[in-house]
Write an enzyme that holds these catalytic residues in place. Structure first.
Site, PDB file in Angstrom:
ATOM      1  N   CYS A 118      41.188  -7.600  18.424  1.00 29.65           N
ATOM      2  CA  CYS A 118      42.364  -6.912  19.098  1.00 29.65           C
ATOM      3  C   CYS A 118      43.700  -6.814  18.284  1.00 29.65           C
ATOM      4  O   CYS A 118      43.794  -7.824  17.717  1.00 29.65           O
ATOM      5  CB  CYS A 118      42.729  -7.702  20.320  1.00 29.65           C
ATOM      6  SG  CYS A 118      44.142  -7.483  21.210  1.00 29.65           S
ATOM      7  N   CYS A 169      44.313   0.129  18.542  1.00 28.28           N
ATOM      8  CA  CYS A 169      43.816  -0.686  19.579  1.00 28.28           C
ATOM      9  C   CYS A 169      42.476  -0.635  19.902  1.00 28.28           C
ATOM     10  O   CYS A 169      41.778   0.481  19.839  1.00 28.28           O
ATOM     11  CB  CYS A 169      44.749  -0.004  20.897  1.00 28.28           C
ATOM     12  SG  CYS A 169      44.125  -0.348  22.446  1.00 28.28           S
TER      13      CYS A 169
HETATM   14  N1  DGL Z   1      46.078  -4.544  21.190  1.00 21.94           N
HETATM   15  C1  DGL Z   1      45.168  -3.870  21.979  1.00 21.94           C
HETATM   16  C2  DGL Z   1      43.702  -3.963  21.412  1.00 21.94           C
HETATM   17  O1  DGL Z   1      43.459  -4.177  20.343  1.00 21.94           O
HETATM   18  C3  DGL Z   1      45.170  -4.043  23.499  1.00 21.94           C
HETATM   19  C4  DGL Z   1      45.395  -5.124  24.145  1.00 21.94           C
HETATM   20  C5  DGL Z   1      45.785  -5.338  25.495  1.00 21.94           C
HETATM   21  O2  DGL Z   1      46.821  -4.550  25.931  1.00 21.94           O
HETATM   22  O3  DGL Z   1      45.042  -5.836  26.089  1.00 21.94           O
HETATM   23  O4  DGL Z   1      42.720  -4.138  22.180  1.00 21.94           O
END
Ligand code: DGL
Length: 270
Positions: A192, A82
């Site tokens: 993301c 993440c």
């Molecule tokens: N998938 C995550 C990232 O890489 C979090 C996205 C979210 O929940 O806003 O930032």
């Protein structure tokens, strides 16, 4: 803080992988191909999804809770699959737990910076990630001449997680891309872990080859690091257990679109 004194025993322990939802599965998928003998515990924090609009203080608290869960599972390492928590919570929490922590942005920037010809980079990411400018700072650490443009895309995670179903694609996809494309970057990072799931929609507005899904580079970084530090599981086999912090059925349905998962052992709400 617990310390491990038996290296072999420690190495057979699982690796925790966390994200707000299904996004981190893009990383897990790559990890399974480079380190298939590891045991993984995937935690999708669906209760707190999306992370992108939350403050740094909120995200630190959220990650602390998840790390406490991983501590009870006695993992040897945790992968922040993440970008948002790598940008907001990693620095504050990195030395406080008895396991190694792998942050996505910092690891990927290190490996990608080997390419000294990369001088103009675009980044699509969540609002929380963009606010910290972690991508810019991390790439500039290795190459001060690099120019980086970071663009937040608040609608993209809700689209991937099916929280938004009816939307105008031109507005929701191209609306965020156009500034970055005007900057004429050599590459655009999908900053993301949810975003690679939108690749087909994104490709309607720009060539696929322009985009980088950093999951593969990140998995390679982790595999190299585990090897260098003698942390690989000496046993063969490997397993994955899944947890979701709310609505595991929805998680499972979404996850199935992205990974060929029929059985999700251990998929429970905690
Ligand atoms: N998938 C995550 C990232 O890489 C979090 C996205 C979210 O929940 O806003 O930032």
């Amino acid at each position: 803080m617990e310390t491990f004194d038996n290296a072999v025993d420690t190495n057979t322990r699982a690796i925790g992988v966390m994200d707000s939802g299904v996004g981190g599965l893009t990383v897990l998928k790559q990890l399974l191909s480079v380190c298939p003998d590891e045991n993984y515990i995937y935690f999708g924090d669906t209760k707190n999804l999306p992370y992108g609009g939350k403050s740094k203080a909120q995200l630190v608290e959220i990650v602390k809770e998840i790390f406490e869960f991983f501590e009870t599972q006695k993992v040897k390492a945790v992968v922040l699959a993440c970008n948002t928590t790598s940008a907001t919570a990693y620095e504050e929490l990195k030395d406080k737990y008895p396991f190694k922590i792998y942050p996505l942005i910092q690891s990927v920037a290190r490996y990608m910076s080997a390419d000294k010809g990369l001088l103009k980079l675009g980044v699509m990411a969540t609002e929380a990630t963009v606010k910290t400018k972690t991508y810019t700072k991390e790439f500039k650490k290795y190459n001060p001449d690099i120019e980086v443009i970071e663009q937040s895309c608040p609608l993209w995670v809700p689209i991937v997680e099916n929280q938004i179903i009816n939307y105008d694609e031109n507005e929701a996809i191209y609306g965020y891309l156009k500034n970055v494309l005007a900057f004429n970057p050599q590459k655009i990072i999908l900053g993301c872990t949810h975003y690679p799931y939108l690749m087909d929609k994104i490709a309607k507005y720009a060539p696929k080859e322009l985009f980088i899904n950093p999951a593969q580079i990140f998995a390679r970084y982790i595999a190299d690091d585990l090897k260098q530090n003698n942390m690989l599981n000496p046993l063969s086999g490997g397993s994955v257990h899944y947890y979701a912090s709310s609505n595991p059925e929805h998680f499972k349905k979404n996850a199935r679109m992205f990974m060929e998962i029929d059985e999700m052992p251990g998929l429970v709400e905690i």
